[in-house]
Design a protein around this motif. Structure first.
Motif, short mmCIF file in Angstrom:
data_model
loop_
_atom_site.label_atom_id
_atom_site.label_comp_id
_atom_site.label_asym_id
_atom_site.label_seq_id
_atom_site.Cartn_x
_atom_site.Cartn_y
_atom_site.Cartn_z
N ASP A 63 -61.88 -27.69 30.34
CA ASP A 63 -62.47 -27.25 31.61
C ASP A 63 -61.63 -26.22 32.35
O ASP A 63 -62.13 -25.54 33.25
CB ASP A 63 -62.75 -28.45 32.52
N VAL A 64 -60.34 -26.09 31.99
CA VAL A 64 -59.47 -25.12 32.65
C VAL A 64 -58.56 -24.48 31.61
O VAL A 64 -58.41 -24.98 30.49
CB VAL A 64 -58.59 -25.75 33.76
N GLY A 65 -57.91 -23.37 32.00
CA GLY A 65 -56.95 -22.72 31.12
C GLY A 65 -55.54 -23.26 31.33
O GLY A 65 -55.32 -24.20 32.10
N VAL A 66 -54.59 -22.61 30.67
CA VAL A 66 -53.22 -23.11 30.66
C VAL A 66 -52.56 -23.02 32.04
O VAL A 66 -51.69 -23.82 32.37
CB VAL A 66 -52.40 -22.36 29.59
N ILE A 67 -52.99 -22.08 32.88
CA ILE A 67 -52.37 -21.94 34.20
C ILE A 67 -52.68 -23.15 35.07
O ILE A 67 -51.78 -23.76 35.65
CB ILE A 67 -52.83 -20.63 34.89
N LEU A 68 -53.95 -23.51 35.17
CA LEU A 68 -54.33 -24.65 36.02
C LEU A 68 -53.95 -25.98 35.38
O LEU A 68 -53.74 -26.97 36.09
CB LEU A 68 -55.82 -24.63 36.31
N ASP A 69 -53.85 -26.02 34.05
CA ASP A 69 -53.52 -27.29 33.41
C ASP A 69 -52.03 -27.60 33.47
O ASP A 69 -51.65 -28.68 33.92
CB ASP A 69 -53.99 -27.28 31.96
#
Length: 310
Positions: free
Chosen positions: A158-164
């Motif tokens: 649901d999200v990319g590496v930045i938000l994860d």
């Protein structure tokens, strides 16, 4: 303290385990849309299981951990607050700053403790490094850089590496400096994921301090490290080993770190704040700032420009 957990995926299961082991806590129930998983965990930890979290919220809970996908944070959080419970929301606080504001305002209006689950704040090595920085041993701090890389986890869609995972270090850099970011520039790309799977984020804090975050899901082995450069010395932190090493012109020294499970320390802080009527850290506003910087980084690499944060 009557507690519930909403969301029993990989992280949620750890919340369930730790609450079940705490002396001053009764794990009243857990909720997850996965019927088989919630039944299995409820049996293992001798608690009640629900597939509709709203049924759990009817159990007159004092506190709830929200460990669901980020896009669901706002609605679940508002329902928890309406039920009368205090809440811990796993990072990031929400999927937009508007939804973060809605959670923060509702918690404040209803006088509820709101804590954001930035777990690295409770890593014993981070706590020790914060003490070292504040003591002045390293002198004036001029830059903090982090490296959080490793293989991709397929469950994250649901999200990319930045938000994860990048949001962890964005928060930690602000925490160690005691300052907020005012400018962000990021270079990133998507190779194996619908969203970005690698990123290098440069933050300017208080208009003169440097923060650099490197994250990816492409490295075959996991690395979780941080470096603080001061005028009187340099500190090297390993999140996984929970170690801090200080280098100056004369010595290389290892700081004494009392190792422990960060999530346990985090949940103990949450319960302590509820029992004593204290504001939890990280607060909703701190969680919102980490989200703002993360979203600015995403905008920066998409638009290929520096983003200013008010």
């Amino acid at each position: 303290m009557r507690v519930g957990v909403i969301g029993t995926g990989a992280m949620g299961q750890n919340h369930v385990r730790i609450y079940s082991e705490m002396d001053n806590v009764e794990l009243v129930g857990i909720a997850d849309v996965d019927k088989e998983r919630v039944a299995l965990l409820a049996s293992e930890y001798n608690t009640q299981g629900f597939t509709d979290y709203r049924e759990l919220l009817r159990m007159e809970l004092d506190a709830v951990s929200i460990v669901v996908p980020t896009k669901l944070h706002k609605q679940v959080a508002l329902d928890v607050i309406e039920s009368g419970a205090n809440l811990l929301v796993e990072k990031p606080i929400a999927d937009s700053t508007e939804n973060a504001d809605a959670i923060i305002e509702a918690a404040k209006k209803n006088d509820k403790v709101l804590m954001i689950g930035h777990i690295e704040r409770f890593n014993p090595a981070v706590a020790r490094l914060k003490e070292i920085i504040d003591s002045g041993i390293l002198g004036k701090i001029v830059s903090i850089s982090t490296r959080r890389v490793g293989p991709y986890n397929p469950r994250i869609r649901d999200v990319g590496v930045i938000l994860d995972i990048g949001v962890h270090d964005i928060d930690i850099i602000s925490y160690l400096y005691g300052a907020q970011a005012n400018e962000v520039y990021a270079v990133a790309g998507a190779n194996i994921h619908p969203f970005e799977d690698h990123a290098t984020i440069h933050m300017r804090l208080n208009h003169e301090l440097s923060g650099l975050v490197e994250v990816n899901w492409l490295t075959p082995h996991k690395i979780r490290k941080l470096t603080v450069v001061g005028l009187e010395g340099v500190a090297y932190l390993d999140y996984m080993d929970q170690t801090v090493e200080i280098h100056d012109k004369d010595w290389i020294r290892k700081a004494k770190v009392e190792k422990g499970e960060p999530l346990r320390r985090e949940l103990e802080h949450f319960i302590h704040c509820i029992e004593n009527g204290e504001e939890a850290q990280p607060s909703g506003s701190e969680g919102k700032h980490a989200l703002e910087v993360s979203l600015a980084a995403i905008q920066s690499y998409n638009d290929e420009k520096l983003i200013k944060i008010e």
